[in-house]
Scaffold this active site. Structure first.
Site, PDB file in Angstrom:
ATOM      1  N   LYS A  44       0.964  -1.315  -0.198  1.00 21.67           N
ATOM      2  CA  LYS A  44      -0.039  -0.036   0.013  1.00 21.67           C
ATOM      3  C   LYS A  44       0.653   1.237  -0.064  1.00 21.67           C
ATOM      4  O   LYS A  44       0.572   2.120  -0.830  1.00 21.67           O
ATOM      5  CB  LYS A  44      -0.932   0.030   1.456  1.00 21.67           C
ATOM      6  CG  LYS A  44      -1.600   1.031   1.468  1.00 21.67           C
ATOM      7  CD  LYS A  44      -2.682   1.722   0.527  1.00 21.67           C
ATOM      8  CE  LYS A  44      -3.188   3.129   0.943  1.00 21.67           C
ATOM      9  NZ  LYS A  44      -4.210   3.508   0.121  1.00 21.67           N
TER      10      LYS A  44
ATOM     11  N   CYS B 206      -2.779  11.035   1.232  1.00 17.06           N
ATOM     12  CA  CYS B 206      -2.059   9.793   0.893  1.00 17.06           C
ATOM     13  C   CYS B 206      -0.837   9.748   0.136  1.00 17.06           C
ATOM     14  O   CYS B 206       0.165   9.588   0.682  1.00 17.06           O
ATOM     15  CB  CYS B 206      -3.095   8.886  -0.167  1.00 17.06           C
ATOM     16  SG  CYS B 206      -4.832   8.986   0.415  1.00 17.06           S
TER      17      CYS B 206
END
Ligand code: SAJ
Length: 408
Positions: A203, A257
């Protein structure tokens, strides 16, 4: 599974909870923020997102509930924020740890505890397992721990929840397979089951990959500026090569993010992350570059008053209302440091005043400014090009269709 308790009803937790409810499961959404819980209980989505209203209605029809309490259950999904510590750049797991503890207070024996929040590689081993064990729980017997990071992009979340492939990290394939079955209720794409550390790492790697590639485009923009080359033309030509795919330069990288996750790797592996750190620095330097370009234009046109400059866009990217880590906020901070107050701001998606000199009406905003800086390429601006033709335009997103605008 009697009920799925989704903890943290933000940009990720809420759509995930709604999707699970839509697919027929009994879902309870938990959040500490009572105001948010009340808004949700009244059936109001707290942010704008394509398809969210309809999904929300379908989930309500299927009996989704919202509360500030943790529910007695056998399946928990935790989607709380994971910020980074300002000095060390390491992940701060405090919200995850706190949610895990609250789950342990109420969960049934044999429950599955799924962390969806982005966590840096090793977080589960370093913080979460010891926390659970210190409470006397045996992992694998009393409770199963999993990591199921998401990949959805604001602006297209609902579609991507259904269509993006995803990853589940688990301690064994049996429990991984069981939770695969849960996500398969709404995810139609491939679900890879792996170990927890690989899920954590992949991720963070995905977002770091993108950060580095955006940094390359931004560095090219700076090089091209120095010698007056057209970076967009050059990228367009280079991308005709079958194995080249350069991204677009911009005023910086925002969102919660891409501008955050690479720091987790830098924080944990400071001696091994030269490329990653440099990319972060390049992207973080872009608001300063924009400020330099604003000064160039002011000088060229003999404009001395910074309040004649207007920044279009407060969100971190086009067609969303999310302002987290946005390049415009970064730029405003930088201006404050230089005591450059009074720059005007407008964003059609941001309907409350969150910064000084922010306008809520586009025409009023335009009336006040001579230089318009396009910070975000909202469709709203693309369809209002005729209104800005008489301005000096610094177009950091390369969306202006008329001749004569300035670029990065
Ligand atoms: N940006 C550029 N140039 C580009 C592309 C983007 O300057 O060519 C800027 C955008 O303007 C924005 C920032 O980068 O400020 C990030 O925007 P984004 O649309 O690339 O990504 P996010 O942050 O909205 O979502 C990302 C996605 N990750 C990847 O594409 C690898 C999404 O799939 C993840 O789910 C999300 O991070 C997350 O939650 O981790």
């Amino acid at each position: 599974m009697r009920v799925i308790n989704v903890i943290g009803l933000g940009y990720i937790g809420l759509p995930t909870a709604l999707m699970l409810a839509k697919s027929g499961l009994k879902v309870v959404g938990t959040d500490l923020n009572i105001k948010l819980v009340n808004t949700l209980s009244e059936g109001k989505p707290p942010f704008e997102e394509e398809g969210l209203e309809q999904l929300f209605q379908e989930a309500l029809d299927n009996g989704i509930e919202f509360t500030t309490e943790y529910k007695k259950s056998d399946t928990y999904i935790i989607a709380v924020p994971t910020p980074y510590l300002k000095d060390s750049k390491k992940l701060d797991p405090k919200y995850v740890i706190s949610a895990v503890n609250s789950v342990l207070d109420v969960c049934e024996k044999g429950s599955s505890l799924i962390i969806e929040s982005t966590i840096s590689p090793g977080t589960t081993d370093r913080y979460i397992r010891p926390e659970i064990e210190s409470r006397g729980f045996v992992i694998g017997e009393d409770i199963h721990i999993l990591h199921a990071p998401e990949r959805i992009i604001p602006g297209n979340m609902i579609y991507e929840l259904e269509h993006n492939s995803r990853t589940i990290g688990a301690d064994n394939s049996e429990i991984g397979g069981k939770i695969n079955g849960l996500y398969s209720k709404f995810c139609k794409a491939e679900i890879v089951v792996t170990d927890i550390r690989s899920a954590e790492m992949s991720k963070v790697v995905e977002n770091t990959y993108r950060d580095i590639n955006i940094a390359f485009a931004n560095e090219l923009a700076k090089i091209c500026r120095t010698d007056n080359m057209d970076v967009y033309e050059i990228i367009k030509i280079a991308n005709k090569h079958p194995r080249v795919n350069i991204l677009q330069p911009g005023p910086g990288v925002g969102g919660h993010c891409i501008s955050v996750d690479p720091w987790f790797l830098v924080g944990d592996y400071p001696d091994l992350t030269n490329l990653i750190l440099t990319a972060r620095k390049i992207n973080d330097s872009m608001p300063r570059h924009v400020l330099g370009r604003i000064r160039d234009i002011m000088r060229e046109h003999n404009i001395r008053d910074i309040s004649k400059v207007g920044l279009y866009g407060l969100a971190y990217k086009e067609n969303v209302d999310d302002t987290r880590e946005s390049p415009t906020l970064q730029l405003l901070n930088r201006m404050d440091e230089h005591l450059a107050f009074g720059v005007k701001v407008f964003d059609p998606f941001v309907k409350e005043r969150i910064v000084n000199d922010q306008f809520l009406n586009f025409n009023d905003f335009l009336d006040e400014i001579q230089i318009l800086v396009v910070m975000v390429g909202h469709d709203h601006l693309k369809s209002n090009m005729d209104l800005i033709k008489d301005k000096l335009v610094l177009d950091t997103k390369n969306i202006c269709t008329f001749h004569g605008s300035y670029t990065l």
